[in-house]
Write a protein that holds these residues in place. Structure first.
Motif, PDB file in Angstrom:
ATOM      1  N   CYS A 280     -10.457  -1.821  -4.441  1.00  0.00           N
ATOM      2  CA  CYS A 280      -9.663  -2.054  -3.327  1.00  0.00           C
ATOM      3  C   CYS A 280      -9.700  -3.557  -3.155  1.00  0.00           C
ATOM      4  CB  CYS A 280      -9.951  -1.272  -2.164  1.00  0.00           C
ATOM      5  SG  CYS A 280      -9.610   0.481  -2.081  1.00  0.00           S
TER       6      CYS A 280
ATOM      7  N   PHE B 118      -5.297  -4.390   0.734  1.00  0.00           N
ATOM      8  CA  PHE B 118      -6.036  -3.789   1.241  1.00  0.00           C
ATOM      9  C   PHE B 118      -7.414  -4.322   1.872  1.00  0.00           C
ATOM     10  CE2 PHE B 118      -5.740   0.759  -0.804  1.00  0.00           C
ATOM     11  CZ  PHE B 118      -4.596   0.576  -1.409  1.00  0.00           C
TER      12      PHE B 118
ATOM     13  N   CYS C 129      -7.613   6.359   2.401  1.00  0.00           N
ATOM     14  CA  CYS C 129      -8.481   5.460   2.680  1.00  0.00           C
ATOM     15  C   CYS C 129      -8.824   5.700   4.533  1.00  0.00           C
ATOM     16  CB  CYS C 129      -8.134   3.865   2.882  1.00  0.00           C
ATOM     17  SG  CYS C 129      -7.771   3.203   1.332  1.00  0.00           S
TER      18      CYS C 129
ATOM     19  N   GLN D 120      -2.202   6.429  -0.446  1.00  0.00           N
ATOM     20  CA  GLN D 120      -3.315   5.842  -0.617  1.00  0.00           C
ATOM     21  C   GLN D 120      -4.057   5.095   0.557  1.00  0.00           C
ATOM     22  OE1 GLN D 120      -2.206   2.781  -3.729  1.00  0.00           O
ATOM     23  NE2 GLN D 120      -3.120   4.225  -5.152  1.00  0.00           N
TER      24      GLN D 120
ATOM     25  N   ILE E 246       0.952  -1.264  -0.054  1.00  0.00           N
ATOM     26  CA  ILE E 246      -0.006  -0.016  -0.129  1.00  0.00           C
ATOM     27  C   ILE E 246       0.899   1.341   0.027  1.00  0.00           C
ATOM     28  CG2 ILE E 246      -1.718   1.401   1.256  1.00  0.00           C
ATOM     29  CD1 ILE E 246      -2.843  -1.278   2.524  1.00  0.00           C
TER      30      ILE E 246
ATOM     31  N   ARG F 219      -7.260  -6.188  -3.990  1.00  0.00           N
ATOM     32  CA  ARG F 219      -5.685  -6.034  -3.598  1.00  0.00           C
ATOM     33  C   ARG F 219      -5.693  -6.897  -2.114  1.00  0.00           C
ATOM     34  NH1 ARG F 219      -4.027  -1.041  -5.376  1.00  0.00           N
ATOM     35  NH2 ARG F 219      -4.949  -0.450  -7.303  1.00  0.00           N
TER      36      ARG F 219
ATOM     37  N   CYS G 186     -10.739  -2.693   2.826  1.00  0.00           N
ATOM     38  CA  CYS G 186     -12.221  -3.134   2.442  1.00  0.00           C
ATOM     39  C   CYS G 186     -13.092  -3.532   3.542  1.00  0.00           C
ATOM     40  CB  CYS G 186     -11.894  -4.285   1.627  1.00  0.00           C
ATOM     41  SG  CYS G 186     -11.020  -3.643  -0.042  1.00  0.00           S
TER      42      CYS G 186
END
Lengths: 204, 698
Positions: free
Chosen positions: B243, B249, B213, B209, B205, B246, B253
């Motif tokens: 997201c 993430f 989030c 980013q 990550i 990945r 999520c």
């Protein structure tokens, strides 16, 4: 008192009125002669005092702002309690703020009786196109409650100095009545002032 | 390293920018209240300049604190304040608890770093009490210069989120920063910028980013009502889709998933009467409840191209009845940060008292009155209001009943979330502010009983219960409510912020309660006893750092109706409680801008409920004194971020005080006795006072 060389009478002015009618703006305009951003953050300003030099004497006005605490109604009396002058402000573009002035004036009368100068101030005359309260209505209310009246614009700087000047000129009259309860030496007052008659129509 | 997100660039591209700008925006609050500590951009190079900062390199600017000796107006310079150092820890999303812990640590760190030596005030600004004209004008400017430089320096790392906000729009009459949807778009753009093959392949990550989030999660969880617009939620869903591909993430999520697939928040009047709300694209007007309501009900299954898997979730949403319009957004599905056992238990305890919601009919209130009576009510369970009134007034010639005015909570409505809250185990009920209940149940029980009951209770216990009530009300004040209180008022049609109003209502109620309790007794001796008791309780409140209730007590005791009663006061003269009370008065005195109180607050440990009035005043002053927009060196208008940082500082302080509740046991009997006591209006209190101790005619 740090000014023994030139003793000055001090008077407490309390600013009342609904939120956002421009109480703080009036004060800052008077103090700094600007509308905004002359200073960064006025945190901590509880009362400001300003010396007024009149023709025949010098007095000091202590300005107490109730901004932010308008709704803490139970606290307001403590602000009013030892004030010589109550400046009740409304926004000419907000009828509600005008209607509520009666309540503020009542509060002052309840706390101070006739022993106080009340000034009704219609602020924000710069918002003429959104005006909801006419000058006549303001005058009418002032008459009804026996107060002084003036319309101002803190933003445009209109009538701000005259407001304070009129207050200053009206002050000695009331103080002469208060002499016995005043802790300051009374011989300092100039009681020859005559102009309080027309300005100060309060019930003292 | 990476492209700097330059607000000036954005501004240049704004066509419609020249209109005069105001800052009524809802959106402003994100940076200042919540996000501004969470920087998205690690290594921003943008030099931030202000009107005052010709050189932004001032680090050790000394702030002198001027204080004025109370008796003679000599000005003395007290001492210097060292600069605040704020380390901004990165908050990463790992799991709920850890996040929470980190947040708290972060808060504590912040508080610790705020501890500045005596003589300066709480905020790092100096106390300006200018009894003396000679010094002030220059000093103010000088000090503020320093202050502003300080904040610039110390918040250098925080600009990036704000930079996102520094894009302005001017729309119609409601000019301000951004609509929620625009902010969301900007956040998405920001995320997009750091998309590269590296990210996708290496299961890592990017820190930026991650921070996007974080901001998003915070936003969605705290201000779900901003996402009432289907398009907003759609954007979120798409984002979640991206997201979820990945592994890195996955935590993000899982968090977002829970947050996004909720019922759309109901937009109350509060939300749309100030700031710039999102509106349906087709509807031109903002101020109709209907339009927002329908928008929240029409779920955009049509929009969800390629997201059919989500449709099932969304179609569950049903239209809500109109009476939910006014429900307090803060109580809607918002995860509770300051969750503790105490809070839950107080909630439950109060729930047991059968406080019905506003939504219930008046007959429902009547029926529950029996249960609401304190257990000591000596079997007086008449439901008939008038009869119980009459029968309970037996003792008093000076009938209280014309004066029973229970004004509490008139200006706000907290309720009507039963249908929503019932889905959550830990919901926040309208515990203390249901005026209907208060009035009817107060009326239905003996007027003298609650005060008798209170008189017989231990002072410590009463003080503790007052703390619990006060904290519960204080805890509900969200950053946005504070800003709404300050800004919403500019528009005369807007609705007062409910949680702030509730706190102020409670304040006024407590004052009147104190006054009424004292005035209830015919004999001066008895009044003095009650007065003395309240003075002692006030001392306990101070020891518990409950300054708000303390202030209300002082206002109640110092009101004209009580102060004029010489007989009563004489009895207490020279007593310890009287002397201690004098000290409390001095502590809470407004002189020198509450300097004594500010100092005490600074030294107070949690739990603590500050006096809200001072914070509101400070916020108002900052707002009033600083322009929202200023010119940068190129003559372009930019947001005066310092203003919002200053306001943010205060809001963060308030948030910090909300962290720890009082660890006291609930005594529901006392709480009820306090809450359901009828109170006298100011006028009636004064009349009664005159009757009790008539004016001496000379």
């Amino acid at each position: 008192m740090g000014d023994n060389s030139q003793p000055m009478r001090k008077y407490k002015l309390v600013f009342l009125g609904e939120q956002s009618v421009g109480k703080t703006s009036l004060i800052t305009r008077f103090m700094y002669d600007t509308f905004d951003h002359a200073y960064q953050a006025t945190i901590g300003i509880d009362f400001l005092s300003k010396t007024m030099y009149l023709e025949d004497r010098t007095i000091r006005l202590q300005l107490w702002d109730t901004a932010g605490q308008e709704r803490f109604r139970s606290l307001i009396p403590s602000y009013i309690r030892d004030s010589s002058v109550a400046v009740v402000v409304y926004d000419i573009a907000n009828r509600n703020s005008f209607s509520n002035c009666s309540k503020w004036i009542d509060d002052v009368r309840a706390e101070r009786g006739g022993n106080v100068i009340i000034v009704l101030v219609g602020n924000k005359t710069d918002l003429a196109e959104r005006r909801e309260v006419s000058t006549e209505e303001g005058e009418q209310k002032a008459k009804e409650f026996n107060t002084m009246f003036i319309e101002t614009s803190a933003k445009a700087g209109y009538n701000v100095k005259p407001l304070f000047r009129r207050i200053a000129q009206a002050l000695p009259g009331i103080e002469t009545q208060q002499q016995q309860q005043n802790e300051y030496p009374s011989q300092l007052i100039d009681i020859k002032m005559g102009q309080n008659k027309q300005n100060e129509g309060c019930a003292c | 390293m990476h492209q700097i997100y330059n607000p000036l660039e954005i501004l240049k591209n704004e066509n419609n920018y020249n209109a005069k700008l105001q800052f009524d925006s809802d959106v402003v609050m994100y940076p200042i209240a919540n996000f501004y500590r969470l920087s998205i951009d690690d290594d921003s190079e943008i030099e931030y300049t202000t009107n005052n900062s010709s050189s932004s390199s001032v680090v050790n600017s000394n702030i002198t604190s001027s204080s004025i000796n109370q008796d003679d107006d000599t000005v003395e310079i007290v001492d210097d304040v060292q600069i605040r150092s704020r380390e901004i820890p990165d908050i990463t999303v790992e799991n709920e608890e850890q996040d929470e812990i980190k947040k708290k640590t972060f808060m504590n760190m912040k508080m610790r770093s705020l501890k500045i030596p005596k003589g300066s005030n709480f905020h790092g600004f100096d106390i300006l009490d200018l009894g003396n004209d000679e010094m002030h004008e220059d000093d103010i400017t000088e000090n503020y210069k320093n202050t502003s430089l300080q904040s610039i320096k110390t918040t250098e790392n925080d600009y990036s989120v704000n930079k996102l906000i520094e894009r302005m729009t001017s729309e119609g009459t409601q000019e301000s920063f951004l609509r929620p949807s625009e902010l969301l778009d900007l956040l998405m753009d920001r995320f997009e910028q750091y998309e590269n093959s590296d990210n996708k392949n290496n299961n890592t990550i990017n820190i930026v980013q991650l921070r996007v989030c974080n901001v998003l999660i915070h936003w969605v969880s705290e201000y779900w009502s901003d996402f009432h617009n289907p398009k907003m939620r759609f954007t979120l869903q798409v984002f979640l889709d991206v997201c979820s591909c990945r592994p890195a993430f996955s935590i993000v999520c899982s968090k977002l998933e829970n947050l996004i697939y909720r019922q759309p928040a109901i937009i109350g009047e509060n939300d749309i009467t100030w700031g710039i709300p999102d509106i349906d694209d087709d509807s031109a007007t903002v101020d109709t409840n209907k339009s927002t309501n329908t928008s929240s009900n029409t779920i955009t299954s049509a929009n969800l191209n390629g997201n059919s898997s989500f449709n099932s979730v969304n179609t569950n949403v049903t239209a809500k009845p109109n009476n939910l319009n006014q429900s307090n957004r803060n109580s809607l599905n918002v995860p509770d940060n300051s969750n503790t056992n105490e809070v839950i238990s107080i909630t439950e305890a109060l729930r047991m008292t059968n406080i019905p919601n506003n939504g219930t009919s008046s007959s429902g209130n009547q029926a529950s009155n029996i249960n609401n009576n304190p257990p000591n009510s000596k079997g007086n369970t008449q439901n008939n209001e008038t009869s119980s009134l009459n029968s309970s007034n037996k003792s008093n010639n000076l009938s209280l009943n014309e004066g029973i005015i229970r004004k509490r909570g008139n200006s706000h409505s907290h309720s009507a979330h039963s249908s929503i809250d019932s889905k959550k185990g830990n919901s926040s009920l309208p515990l203390f502010n249901n005026e209907q209940v208060s009035v009817s149940s107060a009326v239905s029980m003996s007027l003298t009983q609650p005060s008798e009951f209170i008189l017989n209770q231990d002072n410590t216990m009463i003080a503790q219960q007052l703390c619990l009530i006060e904290f519960e009300i204080f805890r509900r004040i969200k950053p946005r409510d504070l800003l709404q209180h300050i800004w919403g008022k500019r528009d005369k049609n807007s609705v007062a912020s409910s949680s702030v109003a509730a706190s102020i209502e409670h304040f006024n109620f407590i004052s009147s309660w104190v006054t009424t309790q004292i005035l209830e007794h015919k004999k001066a001796k008895h009044r003095a006893k009650v007065l003395g008791k309240f003075m002692k309780i006030a001392q306990h409140l101070r020891n518990y750092n409950n300054y708000n209730t303390l202030m209300a007590f002082i206002a109640g005791i110092n009101c004209a109706s009580i102060q004029r009663m010489r007989q009563t006061k004489q009895i207490l003269e020279n007593r310890t409680c009287s002397r201690q009370y004098k000290e409390l008065e001095t502590l809470m005195n407004s002189e020198r801008s509450f300097s004594a109180y500010r100092l005490a607050l600074k030294q107070s440990e949690l739990p603590c409920v500050p006096y809200l009035g001072v914070f509101l005043r400070d916020l108002l002053y900052i707002d009033e004194a600083n322009k929202g927009v200023k010119k940068d060196e190129n003559g372009n208008d930019v947001i005066n971020i310092n203003k919002y940082l200053l306001m943010g500082d205060i809001i963060m302080m308030i948030k910090n005080f909300q962290l720890r509740p009082y660890p006291f046991q609930i005594n529901i009997n006392i709480i009820n006795a306090i809450n359901y006591t009828p109170i006298l209006s100011d006028e009636d209190a004064y009349k009664r006072s005159l009757k009790l101790e008539p004016k001496i005619q000379k």
